[in-house]
Structure formats: structure tokens, C-alpha cells
Design a protein around this motif. Sequence first.
Motif, PDB file in Angstrom:
ATOM      1  N   GLU A   7       2.088  -4.385  -4.116  1.00  0.00           N
ATOM      2  CA  GLU A   7       1.139  -5.501  -4.796  1.00  0.00           C
ATOM      3  C   GLU A   7      -0.708  -4.300  -3.973  1.00  0.00           C
ATOM      4  OE1 GLU A   7      -1.410  -9.145  -2.592  1.00  0.00           O
ATOM      5  OE2 GLU A   7       0.492  -8.653  -1.823  1.00  0.00           O
ATOM      6  N   GLN A   8      -0.948  -4.312  -5.223  1.00  0.00           N
ATOM      7  CA  GLN A   8      -2.464  -3.862  -4.791  1.00  0.00           C
ATOM      8  C   GLN A   8      -3.567  -4.572  -4.009  1.00  0.00           C
ATOM      9  OE1 GLN A   8      -3.131  -0.281  -5.707  1.00  0.00           O
ATOM     10  NE2 GLN A   8      -0.417  -0.671  -5.919  1.00  0.00           N
ATOM     11  N   THR A   9      -4.682  -4.105  -3.182  1.00  0.00           N
ATOM     12  CA  THR A   9      -5.504  -4.015  -2.378  1.00  0.00           C
ATOM     13  C   THR A   9      -6.111  -4.035  -2.161  1.00  0.00           C
ATOM     14  OG1 THR A   9      -4.815  -3.778  -1.270  1.00  0.00           O
ATOM     15  CG2 THR A   9      -3.418  -5.431  -0.616  1.00  0.00           C
ATOM     16  N   GLY A  10      -6.649  -3.008  -2.971  1.00  0.00           N
ATOM     17  CA  GLY A  10      -7.972  -2.569  -3.428  1.00  0.00           C
ATOM     18  C   GLY A  10      -7.750  -1.466  -2.322  1.00  0.00           C
ATOM     19  N   ARG A  11      -7.098  -1.043  -2.079  1.00  0.00           N
ATOM     20  CA  ARG A  11      -7.112   0.639  -0.993  1.00  0.00           C
ATOM     21  C   ARG A  11      -5.660   0.902  -1.390  1.00  0.00           C
ATOM     22  NH1 ARG A  11      -9.881   0.750   3.582  1.00  0.00           N
ATOM     23  NH2 ARG A  11      -8.164   2.987   4.336  1.00  0.00           N
ATOM     24  N   GLU A  12      -5.741   2.297  -1.055  1.00  0.00           N
ATOM     25  CA  GLU A  12      -4.344   2.669  -1.655  1.00  0.00           C
ATOM     26  C   GLU A  12      -3.575   2.986  -0.763  1.00  0.00           C
ATOM     27  OE1 GLU A  12      -1.813   5.142  -4.001  1.00  0.00           O
ATOM     28  OE2 GLU A  12      -4.362   4.820  -4.604  1.00  0.00           O
ATOM     29  N   HIS A  13      -2.673   2.178  -0.960  1.00  0.00           N
ATOM     30  CA  HIS A  13      -1.477   2.287  -0.067  1.00  0.00           C
ATOM     31  C   HIS A  13      -0.286   3.517  -0.067  1.00  0.00           C
ATOM     32  CE1 HIS A  13      -0.856  -2.165  -0.616  1.00  0.00           C
ATOM     33  NE2 HIS A  13      -1.667  -1.794  -0.259  1.00  0.00           N
ATOM     34  N   VAL A  14      -0.025   4.596  -0.577  1.00  0.00           N
ATOM     35  CA  VAL A  14       0.220   5.879  -0.930  1.00  0.00           C
ATOM     36  C   VAL A  14      -0.481   7.048  -0.217  1.00  0.00           C
ATOM     37  CG1 VAL A  14       2.117   5.127  -2.549  1.00  0.00           C
ATOM     38  CG2 VAL A  14      -0.035   6.380  -3.135  1.00  0.00           C
ATOM     39  N   PRO A  15       0.153   7.372   0.382  1.00  0.00           N
ATOM     40  CA  PRO A  15      -0.739   9.218   1.280  1.00  0.00           C
ATOM     41  C   PRO A  15      -1.158  10.022   0.334  1.00  0.00           C
ATOM     42  CG  PRO A  15       1.535   9.581   1.586  1.00  0.00           C
ATOM     43  CD  PRO A  15       1.361   7.564   1.193  1.00  0.00           C
ATOM     44  N   SER A  16      -1.694  10.805   0.532  1.00  0.00           N
ATOM     45  CA  SER A  16      -2.749  11.917  -0.713  1.00  0.00           C
ATOM     46  C   SER A  16      -1.329  12.419  -1.340  1.00  0.00           C
ATOM     47  CB  SER A  16      -3.540  12.847   0.020  1.00  0.00           C
ATOM     48  OG  SER A  16      -3.516  13.289   1.345  1.00  0.00           O
ATOM     49  N   ARG A  17      -0.734  12.625  -0.130  1.00  0.00           N
ATOM     50  CA  ARG A  17       0.542  13.655  -0.929  1.00  0.00           C
ATOM     51  C   ARG A  17       1.904  12.779  -1.492  1.00  0.00           C
ATOM     52  NH1 ARG A  17       3.815  14.902   3.378  1.00  0.00           N
ATOM     53  NH2 ARG A  17       3.242  14.786   5.102  1.00  0.00           N
ATOM     54  N   GLN A  18       2.554  13.395  -2.043  1.00  0.00           N
ATOM     55  CA  GLN A  18       3.688  12.941  -2.952  1.00  0.00           C
ATOM     56  C   GLN A  18       5.226  12.852  -1.720  1.00  0.00           C
ATOM     57  OE1 GLN A  18       3.764  11.233  -5.718  1.00  0.00           O
ATOM     58  NE2 GLN A  18       5.366  10.292  -5.392  1.00  0.00           N
ATOM     59  N   ARG A  19       5.786  11.785  -1.109  1.00  0.00           N
ATOM     60  CA  ARG A  19       6.522  11.103  -0.757  1.00  0.00           C
ATOM     61  C   ARG A  19       7.826  10.842  -1.440  1.00  0.00           C
ATOM     62  NH1 ARG A  19       2.141  10.684   2.486  1.00  0.00           N
ATOM     63  NH2 ARG A  19       2.540  11.973   5.155  1.00  0.00           N
ATOM     64  N   ARG A  20       8.613  10.912  -0.829  1.00  0.00           N
ATOM     65  CA  ARG A  20      10.029  10.055  -1.090  1.00  0.00           C
ATOM     66  C   ARG A  20      10.941   9.057  -1.117  1.00  0.00           C
ATOM     67  NH1 ARG A  20      14.125  13.280  -4.186  1.00  0.00           N
ATOM     68  NH2 ARG A  20      12.910  15.635  -3.279  1.00  0.00           N
ATOM     69  N   ARG A  21      11.135   8.382  -1.610  1.00  0.00           N
ATOM     70  CA  ARG A  21      11.164   7.013  -1.419  1.00  0.00           C
ATOM     71  C   ARG A  21      13.161   6.720  -1.378  1.00  0.00           C
ATOM     72  NH1 ARG A  21      11.422   2.023  -4.008  1.00  0.00           N
ATOM     73  NH2 ARG A  21      11.018   0.351  -3.002  1.00  0.00           N
TER      74      ARG A  21
END
Length: 380
Positions: A7-21
Amino acid sequence: MSDDGREQTGREHVPSRQRRRFPGISSRAYEHPADRSALVALRKLSGFDTVFKALSGLLPERSLRLLFLSDSVRVSERQFAHLHDMLLDACYILDLEKVPPMYVTQDPQPNAMCIGLDEPVIVLTTGLVELLDEEEMRAVVGHEVGHALSGHSVYRTVLLFLTTLALKVAWIPLGNLAVMALVTALREWFRKSELSADRAGLLVGQDLRASMRGLMKLAGGNHLHEMNVDAFLEQAEEYDAGGDLRDSVLKILNVLPRSHPFATIRAAELKRWAESRDHQRLMDGHYPRRSEDKDASVGDSFRESAASYKSDVKGSKDPLMKLVTDLAGGAGDLGGRVRRGFDGFRSPAPPKDGPQNGDGPQNGDGPQDGPRGASGQDGE
């Protein structure tokens, strides 16, 4: 809703650098062997936690929830929004479907916890929020989400409840000794579960230096410019190897009442795991899935736990642990000498292929293959 289902809430939920899921990851992937063996055994007891969840009204959990709701700040999109984003990110990376509620409570002591039977609740103190930077806090939030995924909040509360019941019958002869044995074992598990959660925090933050900095700050406060990660890790090595047998006993006495390992030890353990093959395989996508948890072997888990303790003792530089290793080795040598002594009383086994060179009867000492006389007749 984004393409990845979040869900998008107007703020970025992922960190500024790519992380593995890690989709579908089982908590067994990061749990310390001693922690994992206990959890696998408890998970095999069908209905064990369900019964205690039903009895949650007997525990102070409901009171704690009301207390946090009334006297703390619930993290959301409108309150501590940056912590809310970290929480969503941690649940996304570890694939935890139900996001646990999180509260910030006024307390100058830096601390965090995950509690609850019915559902886990994460609590952060203001002292911790003010102490850590963003990446350090991300590791802490991942640490608490790791507790939630492992089910530590349920099983911890259950065992604490059982311990409380046991204290009520401590008046029974030798009852106090039994209770203390239970509490000691419980705290040992708590300490190992903290090592598991540290690993989960690293999986979420994926920044070992940030995890190290966070542990340093818990030990030395917000004076990062005065501290050094390598020097901090050297303290752990000195702690492990330094002193004599008296210091070894004092180390045991110091750690027994604690629910968490010492900060330097946690840092060293986390670095060791981060450099291990198990961690590398996990980062490459090779890890146990939650769907396989029901097939996990209790026996295998306990064997891994025993092997872990054996490896810790064997690899330790602590004087007491070295003495234990030496005594174990000496006992093994003694057993070998006794076995060899008994071998000396055994009858020699007959040769398989007949007499060998130099082993058969000598001339004049026994019967010969040929006739005794030249004429083939017995001599006189």
C-alpha cells in the motif's frame, strides 16, 4: 496499491538503497541453533500456544495494551511516520503479512521489546529513538519484527507464565532449586533468541556497520565520534580470552541474571554470522520456507543446537572453556588407553592365509612336508 502489492501512503516505504527481499522466509533461516531447537519443539506441540492465547485474560497483557494505548504514542502515518515506514519495510522484507502495532513510550533508557500472546506489539522507548540514526534504527525495527516472526512474544509469555506458576509452589521441598533451574534455562534461551533477532535485524537493514554502531551506542551512548567498531570488537575477543579461571566464573555469574547477552558479545556473534556460509546462502535466496516448518525435525534441531554449543566451547579462548575442552580430550585419551589395555588380554586372532614368512615352524621343530628318509621310509 503498488505493483509489488504494498500500500502506498504518500511516503516511500523502501530504503534509499536496494535491499533483498525474502518471500516466504521461515524464521528458522536466521534463528540461533539453540533458539531454533526450542521453538521447533514447541511448534510441534499442537495447540500449545492456542490454549495460552485463550487464557490471555489471566495475564497482564490486556492491561499492558491499554496502558500503551493510553499513555504512549502509536506509530502511524501521522505519528513517527519515519518509524512507520521502517516497520512496513521490515515486514515487507521478511514477508510478515500482518504488521504488528508499534508504540513509542517515554523512557530515557534505550530499549525495545516485542510482547503479546494474542498478537505481538512492538514498543520503542524515546531514549532509543533519540539515540540511533535512521539505519541503526532500521536494524532495531527489523530485530523486533524478527521476534514477531519467530513467535518469541508468544512463547516467551507462555514460559514466563509457567515460571510464575512454579514460583507459587516454591515452598515445596527442593521446589526453589527446580524453579531456579527453570529460570536459568529460560534466560539462556532468551539470550539466544536475542542473537536470532540480531540476525533478523541484519537481514532487514542489510548494513552490518549500522548494526555494529547501534550495539556500540547501546554500550557507550551517543558518542559515535569517540568510538570505533574494530576496537569494540577487540573488546569482545579480549573478554573471551582474558583472565584466569576466577574471571571465567565471574563471567558466568554476571551473565546469569541477564535476559540479553553483553553488547560486545552480540556484535562479535553478529559479525561471525554475517561472514558465514549460512548467511551468504540466505542472501543468495537459499533458505527454508515457512511452508516447510511443519516438516522440521525436532531431533535435527536439537543435534544442531548441541553441535553449536560444542563448537562454542571448543573454539572459545576462555580459560574455563579451554579447561573443559582439555578435560574432555584427556578423558578421551584415558578411554583409549583403557581400551588398548583390554586389547592386550585378548587371544591373538589366527592368521587368515596360513603361516607367513618367518612365522611358521623352523627346521627340526615340527613336522616337515617331505619324507624323513631318502628312501621314503621312517628312519630308525
